[in-house]
Motif scaffolding. Structure first.
Motif, PDB file in Angstrom:
ATOM      1  N   CYS A  51       0.844  -1.191   0.000  1.00 43.95           N
ATOM      2  CA  CYS A  51       0.000   0.000   0.000  1.00 43.95           C
ATOM      3  C   CYS A  51       0.885   1.249   0.000  1.00 43.95           C
ATOM      4  N   ILE A  52       0.558   2.187  -0.864  1.00 46.62           N
ATOM      5  CA  ILE A  52       1.311   3.435  -0.978  1.00 46.62           C
ATOM      6  C   ILE A  52       0.370   4.596  -0.686  1.00 46.62           C
ATOM      7  N   ASN A  53       0.675   5.358   0.364  1.00 54.26           N
ATOM      8  CA  ASN A  53      -0.059   6.596   0.631  1.00 54.26           C
ATOM      9  C   ASN A  53       0.469   7.665  -0.323  1.00 54.26           C
ATOM     10  N   LEU A  54      -0.431   8.363  -0.977  1.00 56.60           N
ATOM     11  CA  LEU A  54      -0.040   9.305  -2.021  1.00 56.60           C
ATOM     12  C   LEU A  54       0.529  10.596  -1.450  1.00 56.60           C
ATOM     13  N   PHE A  55       1.706  10.957  -1.916  1.00 59.63           N
ATOM     14  CA  PHE A  55       2.371  12.182  -1.511  1.00 59.63           C
ATOM     15  C   PHE A  55       1.519  13.384  -1.920  1.00 59.63           C
ATOM     16  N   GLY A  56       1.292  14.283  -1.005  1.00 58.62           N
ATOM     17  CA  GLY A  56       0.507  15.487  -1.280  1.00 58.62           C
ATOM     18  C   GLY A  56      -0.955  15.376  -0.916  1.00 58.62           C
ATOM     19  N   ALA A  57      -1.453  14.161  -0.740  1.00 57.35           N
ATOM     20  CA  ALA A  57      -2.849  13.976  -0.336  1.00 57.35           C
ATOM     21  C   ALA A  57      -2.959  14.194   1.170  1.00 57.35           C
ATOM     22  N   THR A  58      -4.006  14.895   1.589  1.00 54.58           N
ATOM     23  CA  THR A  58      -4.219  15.164   3.006  1.00 54.58           C
ATOM     24  C   THR A  58      -5.634  14.749   3.389  1.00 54.58           C
ATOM     25  N   GLU A  59      -5.927  14.817   4.685  1.00 56.58           N
ATOM     26  CA  GLU A  59      -7.288  14.528   5.144  1.00 56.58           C
ATOM     27  C   GLU A  59      -8.278  15.528   4.550  1.00 56.58           C
ATOM     28  N   GLN A  60      -7.873  16.786   4.465  1.00 55.75           N
ATOM     29  CA  GLN A  60      -8.759  17.828   3.942  1.00 55.75           C
ATOM     30  C   GLN A  60      -8.828  17.810   2.412  1.00 55.75           C
ATOM     31  N   ASP A  61      -7.701  17.526   1.763  1.00 53.23           N
ATOM     32  CA  ASP A  61      -7.631  17.570   0.301  1.00 53.23           C
ATOM     33  C   ASP A  61      -7.056  16.272  -0.247  1.00 53.23           C
ATOM     34  N   PRO A  62      -7.922  15.340  -0.658  1.00 53.10           N
ATOM     35  CA  PRO A  62      -7.408  14.102  -1.244  1.00 53.10           C
ATOM     36  C   PRO A  62      -6.834  14.360  -2.638  1.00 53.10           C
ATOM     37  N   ALA A  63      -6.074  13.406  -3.123  1.00 53.72           N
ATOM     38  CA  ALA A  63      -5.600  13.455  -4.501  1.00 53.72           C
ATOM     39  C   ALA A  63      -6.798  13.179  -5.419  1.00 53.72           C
ATOM     40  N   PHE A  64      -6.634  13.475  -6.710  1.00 54.55           N
ATOM     41  CA  PHE A  64      -7.730  13.240  -7.657  1.00 54.55           C
ATOM     42  C   PHE A  64      -7.169  13.031  -9.058  1.00 54.55           C
ATOM     43  N   ASP A  79      -9.398   6.290   1.501  1.00 51.83           N
ATOM     44  CA  ASP A  79      -8.730   6.447   2.797  1.00 51.83           C
ATOM     45  C   ASP A  79      -7.240   6.136   2.698  1.00 51.83           C
ATOM     46  N   PHE A  80      -6.472   6.654   3.648  1.00 51.25           N
ATOM     47  CA  PHE A  80      -5.060   6.327   3.750  1.00 51.25           C
ATOM     48  C   PHE A  80      -4.893   4.861   4.133  1.00 51.25           C
ATOM     49  N   ASP A  81      -3.716   4.299   3.884  1.00 51.00           N
ATOM     50  CA  ASP A  81      -3.346   2.932   4.246  1.00 51.00           C
ATOM     51  C   ASP A  81      -4.234   1.876   3.603  1.00 51.00           C
TER      52      ASP A  81
END
Length: 108
Positions: A51-64, A79-81
């Protein structure tokens, strides 16, 4: 005498190259996505099965807007993880629009 040493060295180098382990558990290619106000980001030749958590993605602003240009299937998670019930499976070459949000990914 020199020819014999040269041939032996060449055969030794060839044997070493052939026996070096290759990365059999890696997807080849790029997985691209956007973060923040549309800033491009990505992962090159990601490891498979992790599993890779995406760099730059946050709880407030997910990647897209993910784009799977790897040789493996990518499963993206909101979700993360790689947790949660919200996920999408992307075959190689698949592009998804800005509406799909993600925070983590795992490759087959």
């Amino acid at each position: 005498m020199r020819l014999r040493h040269s041939v032996a060295a060449a055969l030794g180098a060839l044997a070493l190259v052939v026996t070096l382990p290759t990365s059999a558990s890696a997807a080849t290619g790029d997985f691209l996505y956007k973060v923040g106000p549309g800033v491009p980001a990505g992962i090159a030749d990601p490891e498979s099965g992790r599993c890779i958590n995406l760099f730059g993605a946050t709880e407030q602003d997910p990647a897209f807007a993910p784009e799977n240009f790897t040789t493996s299937t990518a499963t993206v998670f909101l979700d993360f993880d790689c947790n949660g019930d919200t996920f999408y499976v992307m075959n190689p070459g698949k592009r998804l629009g800005d509406r799909l949000k993600l925070r983590s990914v795992v490759f087959s």
